[in-house]
Design an enzyme around this catalytic site. Structure first.
Site, PDB file in Angstrom:
ATOM      1  N   ILE A   1      52.432  43.879  -4.074  1.00 42.37           N
ATOM      2  CA  ILE A   1      53.484  43.951  -3.051  1.00 42.37           C
ATOM      3  C   ILE A   1      54.662  44.719  -3.633  1.00 42.37           C
ATOM      4  CG2 ILE A   1      54.884  42.618  -1.451  1.00 42.37           C
ATOM      5  CD1 ILE A   1      51.791  42.317  -1.169  1.00 42.37           C
ATOM      6  N   GLU A   2      55.003  45.837  -2.999  1.00 43.24           N
ATOM      7  CA  GLU A   2      56.003  46.734  -3.578  1.00 43.24           C
ATOM      8  C   GLU A   2      57.121  47.117  -2.617  1.00 43.24           C
ATOM      9  OE1 GLU A   2      54.557  49.957  -5.951  1.00 43.24           O
ATOM     10  OE2 GLU A   2      52.591  49.045  -6.257  1.00 43.24           O
ATOM     11  N   ASN A   3      57.225  46.428  -1.483  1.00 44.52           N
ATOM     12  CA  ASN A   3      58.232  46.834  -0.495  1.00 44.52           C
ATOM     13  C   ASN A   3      59.523  46.028  -0.568  1.00 44.52           C
ATOM     14  OD1 ASN A   3      57.418  44.408   0.593  1.00 44.52           O
ATOM     15  ND2 ASN A   3      56.551  45.266   2.470  1.00 44.52           N
TER      16      ASN A   3
END
Length: 295
Positions: free
Chosen positions: A152-154
């Site tokens: 998860i990179e947002n």
């Protein structure tokens, strides 16, 4: 009672070296699925390099969206074209390799709006990729994956702790996570505090403040110490790019990785090995094959 055996000096040294090598050996995890020129999944597993292969990515999920699997040029899941991967997955698993589905990625449309939404996504993952059925369509065919990877990179961290708890509550599911090396991770911080993750492969690249740079591993070692002392997990992996082209910064050449960086972190926390981004660049640079014996 053990016999009092006297080993010749040379044999004794060889025995000690063998014992040390066997206790310090780590595994290699690799991401596969984002370049059609990286070779097949079967080739990846048959290389003998990896203990974990992570299929990347489920790029759309949550918020009532229809989930979307994106495996780049390998196959089209929308037309059922990825079900043929089932036999490759099972072949990998027959070799003792764990195969996981990574959700998220650097780009995509994903997020969780509530605990109920997290539970719904957990149901989808369980029935579509893991050990469930419930009449759901299985994009990768009948093969049962070993677990789910959270990439998860947002920056939106809400309810991933709920998702981790829900997935673990369904049965035998491996969970891994790929946080950025600045601690705590903006997207995965709360999820990682659940203690539900078996493996955490920390991305020590594209983050100059805590990555290896200019021959100096001080920031990397400090960050590793922080992560391994602050998060409860089965084991921690050093995430590295397989070539200078695989990331904007943080590349560590094979000699420096095995000669300097790994010895500096191997005894700190629950060291598990390295994670390599990604299979395409690994093939191009022969990175894993150069370091496998020393990770």
């Amino acid at each position: 009672m053990a016999a009092n055996l006297k080993w010749p000096p040379v044999l004794a040294l060889l025995l000690v070296a063998t014992m040390v090598g066997s206790t310090s050996a780590g595994n290699i995890a690799v991401y596969w699925g984002q370049n059609g020129n990286e070779g097949t999944l079967a080739d990846t597993c048959n290389s003998g390099l990896y203990a974990y292969v992570i299929l990347a990515f489920l790029t759309t999920f949550g918020n009532g969206q229809t989930p979307v699997l994106n495996l780049a040029g390998h196959c089209d899941p929308g037309s059922g074209g990825c079900t043929g991967l089932s036999s490759d997955i099972q072949s990998c698993q027959s070799q003792g390799i764990k195969v996981l589905l990574s959700i998220g990625g650097a780009s995509g449309s994903y997020g969780l709006s509530s605990t109920d939404d997290a539970n719904s996504v957990a149901d989808y993952l369980w029935n579509s990729y893991l050990g469930g059925s419930d009449g759901s369509t299985r994009p990768l065919g009948a093969a049962v994956l070993d677990g789910v990877d959270f990439d998860i990179e947002n920056g939106q961290s809400a309810h991933y702790d709920d998702l981790a708890n829900a997935l673990k509550g369904k049965g035998s599911v491996l969970l891994s996570a790929a946080p950025q090396c600045p601690y705590p991770d903006a997207s995965l911080g709360p999820a990682l505090q659940t203690g539900q993750f078996d493996n955490v492969w920390i991305q020590f690249y594209n983050n100059p403040g805590c990555a290896y740079a200019n021959g100096d591993d001080t920031n990397l070692v400090n960050a590793w110490s922080t992560w391994t002392s602050s998060v409860t997990a089965g084991s921690f992996y050093l995430g590295v790019p397989a070539s200078t082209q695989a990331a904007g910064s943080g590349y560590i050449d094979p000699g420096t990785l095995t000669g300097t960086v790994i010895p500096a972190i191997q005894g700190v926390g629950k060291y598990g090995g390295i994670m390599v981004w990604n299979r395409f660049y690994d093939v191009q640079n022969n990175y894993s094959s150069q370091v496998k014996g020393s990770v």
